[in-house]
Design a protein around this motif. Sequence first.
Motif, PDB file in Angstrom:
ATOM      1  N   LEU A 117       0.834  -1.205   0.000  1.00 44.26           N
ATOM      2  CA  LEU A 117       0.000   0.000   0.000  1.00 44.26           C
ATOM      3  C   LEU A 117       0.871   1.258   0.000  1.00 44.26           C
ATOM      4  O   LEU A 117       0.568   2.230  -0.693  1.00 44.26           O
ATOM      5  CB  LEU A 117      -0.924   0.013   1.226  1.00 44.26           C
ATOM      6  CG  LEU A 117      -2.005  -1.075   1.243  1.00 44.26           C
ATOM      7  CD1 LEU A 117      -2.787  -1.038   2.553  1.00 44.26           C
ATOM      8  CD2 LEU A 117      -2.965  -0.896   0.055  1.00 44.26           C
ATOM      9  N   LEU A 118       1.957   1.239   0.775  1.00 43.99           N
ATOM     10  CA  LEU A 118       2.773   2.455   0.904  1.00 43.99           C
ATOM     11  C   LEU A 118       3.651   2.704  -0.313  1.00 43.99           C
ATOM     12  O   LEU A 118       3.994   3.845  -0.613  1.00 43.99           O
ATOM     13  CB  LEU A 118       3.649   2.369   2.169  1.00 43.99           C
ATOM     14  CG  LEU A 118       2.885   2.307   3.496  1.00 43.99           C
ATOM     15  CD1 LEU A 118       3.848   2.280   4.669  1.00 43.99           C
ATOM     16  CD2 LEU A 118       1.922   3.487   3.632  1.00 43.99           C
ATOM     17  N   SER A 119       4.045   1.634  -1.000  1.00 43.50           N
ATOM     18  CA  SER A 119       4.995   1.793  -2.108  1.00 43.50           C
ATOM     19  C   SER A 119       4.378   1.529  -3.471  1.00 43.50           C
ATOM     20  O   SER A 119       4.968   1.855  -4.491  1.00 43.50           O
ATOM     21  CB  SER A 119       6.192   0.849  -1.922  1.00 43.50           C
ATOM     22  OG  SER A 119       6.884   1.167  -0.752  1.00 43.50           O
ATOM     23  N   GLY A 120       3.205   0.906  -3.499  1.00 45.17           N
ATOM     24  CA  GLY A 120       2.574   0.608  -4.786  1.00 45.17           C
ATOM     25  C   GLY A 120       1.690   1.756  -5.233  1.00 45.17           C
ATOM     26  O   GLY A 120       1.839   2.884  -4.775  1.00 45.17           O
ATOM     27  N   ASP A 121       0.748   1.432  -6.134  1.00 47.30           N
ATOM     28  CA  ASP A 121      -0.110   2.497  -6.665  1.00 47.30           C
ATOM     29  C   ASP A 121      -1.574   2.067  -6.621  1.00 47.30           C
ATOM     30  O   ASP A 121      -2.348   2.355  -7.531  1.00 47.30           O
ATOM     31  CB  ASP A 121       0.324   2.827  -8.103  1.00 47.30           C
ATOM     32  CG  ASP A 121      -0.203   4.194  -8.519  1.00 47.30           C
ATOM     33  OD1 ASP A 121      -0.430   5.042  -7.627  1.00 47.30           O
ATOM     34  OD2 ASP A 121      -0.398   4.407  -9.735  1.00 47.30           O
ATOM     35  N   LEU A 122      -1.941   1.360  -5.572  1.00 46.03           N
ATOM     36  CA  LEU A 122      -3.317   0.867  -5.465  1.00 46.03           C
ATOM     37  C   LEU A 122      -4.279   2.027  -5.198  1.00 46.03           C
ATOM     38  O   LEU A 122      -3.902   3.011  -4.549  1.00 46.03           O
ATOM     39  CB  LEU A 122      -3.404  -0.159  -4.336  1.00 46.03           C
ATOM     40  CG  LEU A 122      -2.726  -1.499  -4.666  1.00 46.03           C
ATOM     41  CD1 LEU A 122      -2.488  -2.317  -3.403  1.00 46.03           C
ATOM     42  CD2 LEU A 122      -3.574  -2.279  -5.661  1.00 46.03           C
ATOM     43  N   PRO A 123      -5.512   1.906  -5.687  1.00 47.71           N
ATOM     44  CA  PRO A 123      -6.471   2.991  -5.441  1.00 47.71           C
ATOM     45  C   PRO A 123      -6.863   3.056  -3.965  1.00 47.71           C
ATOM     46  O   PRO A 123      -6.766   2.056  -3.236  1.00 47.71           O
ATOM     47  CB  PRO A 123      -7.672   2.591  -6.310  1.00 47.71           C
ATOM     48  CG  PRO A 123      -7.520   1.143  -6.570  1.00 47.71           C
ATOM     49  CD  PRO A 123      -6.061   0.824  -6.510  1.00 47.71           C
ATOM     50  N   SER A 124      -7.331   4.225  -3.537  1.00 48.48           N
ATOM     51  CA  SER A 124      -7.848   4.365  -2.177  1.00 48.48           C
ATOM     52  C   SER A 124      -8.913   3.299  -1.944  1.00 48.48           C
ATOM     53  O   SER A 124      -9.645   2.921  -2.851  1.00 48.48           O
ATOM     54  CB  SER A 124      -8.488   5.752  -1.996  1.00 48.48           C
ATOM     55  OG  SER A 124      -7.502   6.754  -2.089  1.00 48.48           O
ATOM     56  N   GLY A 125      -9.014   2.808  -0.705  1.00 51.19           N
ATOM     57  CA  GLY A 125     -10.037   1.807  -0.418  1.00 51.19           C
ATOM     58  C   GLY A 125      -9.687   0.980   0.795  1.00 51.19           C
ATOM     59  O   GLY A 125      -8.758   1.302   1.541  1.00 51.19           O
ATOM     60  N   ARG A 126     -10.466  -0.106   0.991  1.00 49.00           N
ATOM     61  CA  ARG A 126     -10.270  -1.003   2.138  1.00 49.00           C
ATOM     62  C   ARG A 126      -9.499  -2.245   1.689  1.00 49.00           C
ATOM     63  O   ARG A 126      -9.841  -2.853   0.672  1.00 49.00           O
ATOM     64  CB  ARG A 126     -11.616  -1.435   2.718  1.00 49.00           C
ATOM     65  CG  ARG A 126     -11.471  -2.310   3.942  1.00 49.00           C
ATOM     66  CD  ARG A 126     -12.812  -2.675   4.572  1.00 49.00           C
ATOM     67  NE  ARG A 126     -12.624  -3.014   5.974  1.00 49.00           N
ATOM     68  CZ  ARG A 126     -12.279  -4.223   6.415  1.00 49.00           C
ATOM     69  NH1 ARG A 126     -12.083  -5.215   5.563  1.00 49.00           N
ATOM     70  NH2 ARG A 126     -12.101  -4.440   7.709  1.00 49.00           N
ATOM     71  N   TYR A 127      -8.486  -2.605   2.450  1.00 48.67           N
ATOM     72  CA  TYR A 127      -7.668  -3.763   2.097  1.00 48.67           C
ATOM     73  C   TYR A 127      -7.438  -4.639   3.322  1.00 48.67           C
ATOM     74  O   TYR A 127      -7.442  -4.152   4.449  1.00 48.67           O
ATOM     75  CB  TYR A 127      -6.301  -3.304   1.554  1.00 48.67           C
ATOM     76  CG  TYR A 127      -6.428  -2.587   0.226  1.00 48.67           C
ATOM     77  CD1 TYR A 127      -6.422  -3.304  -0.969  1.00 48.67           C
ATOM     78  CD2 TYR A 127      -6.594  -1.200   0.177  1.00 48.67           C
ATOM     79  CE1 TYR A 127      -6.559  -2.653  -2.192  1.00 48.67           C
ATOM     80  CE2 TYR A 127      -6.740  -0.537  -1.041  1.00 48.67           C
ATOM     81  CZ  TYR A 127      -6.719  -1.274  -2.214  1.00 48.67           C
ATOM     82  OH  TYR A 127      -6.865  -0.629  -3.423  1.00 48.67           O
ATOM     83  N   GLU A 128      -7.251  -5.942   3.068  1.00 48.36           N
ATOM     84  CA  GLU A 128      -6.814  -6.852   4.119  1.00 48.36           C
ATOM     85  C   GLU A 128      -5.344  -7.138   3.851  1.00 48.36           C
ATOM     86  O   GLU A 128      -4.984  -7.637   2.778  1.00 48.36           O
ATOM     87  CB  GLU A 128      -7.639  -8.140   4.082  1.00 48.36           C
ATOM     88  CG  GLU A 128      -9.078  -7.887   4.507  1.00 48.36           C
ATOM     89  CD  GLU A 128      -9.952  -9.131   4.451  1.00 48.36           C
ATOM     90  OE1 GLU A 128      -9.410 -10.237   4.311  1.00 48.36           O
ATOM     91  OE2 GLU A 128     -11.177  -8.961   4.537  1.00 48.36           O
ATOM     92  N   ALA A 129      -4.509  -6.796   4.837  1.00 51.01           N
ATOM     93  CA  ALA A 129      -3.065  -6.799   4.596  1.00 51.01           C
ATOM     94  C   ALA A 129      -2.558  -8.152   4.096  1.00 51.01           C
ATOM     95  O   ALA A 129      -1.825  -8.221   3.106  1.00 51.01           O
ATOM     96  CB  ALA A 129      -2.333  -6.403   5.874  1.00 51.01           C
ATOM     97  N   ARG A 130      -2.979  -9.230   4.745  1.00 50.86           N
ATOM     98  CA  ARG A 130      -2.398 -10.526   4.365  1.00 50.86           C
ATOM     99  C   ARG A 130      -2.953 -11.027   3.035  1.00 50.86           C
ATOM    100  O   ARG A 130      -2.262 -11.730   2.296  1.00 50.86           O
ATOM    101  CB  ARG A 130      -2.557 -11.533   5.503  1.00 50.86           C
ATOM    102  CG  ARG A 130      -1.738 -11.096   6.740  1.00 50.86           C
ATOM    103  CD  ARG A 130      -1.475 -12.234   7.700  1.00 50.86           C
ATOM    104  NE  ARG A 130      -2.659 -12.649   8.391  1.00 50.86           N
ATOM    105  CZ  ARG A 130      -2.929 -12.375   9.681  1.00 50.86           C
ATOM    106  NH1 ARG A 130      -2.072 -11.678  10.419  1.00 50.86           N
ATOM    107  NH2 ARG A 130      -4.033 -12.797  10.224  1.00 50.86           N
TER     108      ARG A 130
END
Length: 242
Positions: A216-229
Amino acid sequence: MTEQSPQRTALITGASRGLGLALARALADEGWTLIIDARGEEALESARAELAEQARVVAIPGDVSDPAHRVALADAARDAGGLDALVNNASILGPSPQPALLDYPLDVLEEVYRANTLAPLALIQVLRDELKQDARILNVTSDAAVEPYEGWGGYGSSKAALEQLSNILAAENPNLHIYRADPGDMRTRMHQEAFPDEDISDRPLPEESVPGLLELLSGDLPSGRYEARALVTAHEGSTHEG
Ligand SMILES: NC(=O)c1ccc[n+]([C@@H]2O[C@H](COP(=O)([O-])OP(=O)(O)OC[C@H]3O[C@@H](n4cnc5c(N)ncnc54)[C@H](OP(=O)(O)O)[C@@H]3O)[C@@H](O)[C@H]2O)c1
């Protein structure tokens, strides 16, 4: 800013142990400058000393619920030349064992909301001018924000509000990357407080949730909800650019 590649700076709240420290270690490894905090000075200093072997680290003891502390964090962010990432990770569970909502002391619930919900928004507000153009805001939430687990009404509702704050902030600020991420169950002090009588040694270490947060911090994913694993599973085989 004398590095050849642009120096990246992250502010991680609650980085003296648990997930915050695990993430700080990973970012230090990738050469990020770090600003970290926690209330307990001794543990924070020990984290700072360890991280400083690899990275530039500013550690500011204090409570994220305290407006003066948040201003000190913003001053440090300005001194560092701005932020590439703000990670709102610091959080409290509330009483252990957790009371049912009908018995929940409201003054304690206010403390939980102040730390888990209002402080992350207040930090974003006070840091708005210190966020670099492509900055990431990562608010650490929980499955307790969305699941009706008995006994999790205080903490869970504080995280549910943080989820929706993040959701609407993202809609209001399409130029920013605003993530809310559930790290999953982790073997940490908070988790032991949540299950005071249980052996939690089967829970994954927080380090297992870190690669997804790095994505999330280094990629370019859109804003939203994510499950880390789940993010890691989805991106298995990919590498994180430094
Ligand atoms: N562990 C899990 O299973 C789990 C599951 C889902 C989500 N989460 C979320 O993951 C994040 C990290 O949790 P964790 O399990 O790593 O917790 P943890 O081991 O209890 O660590 C929490 C960190 O935050 C700091 N902190 C707590 N309250 C603070 C405050 N008011 N101001 C500043 N610092 C504060 C703590 O230091 P001091 O106490 O010294 O301040 C510590 O450094 C939290 O947002 C939590 O809600 C955890």
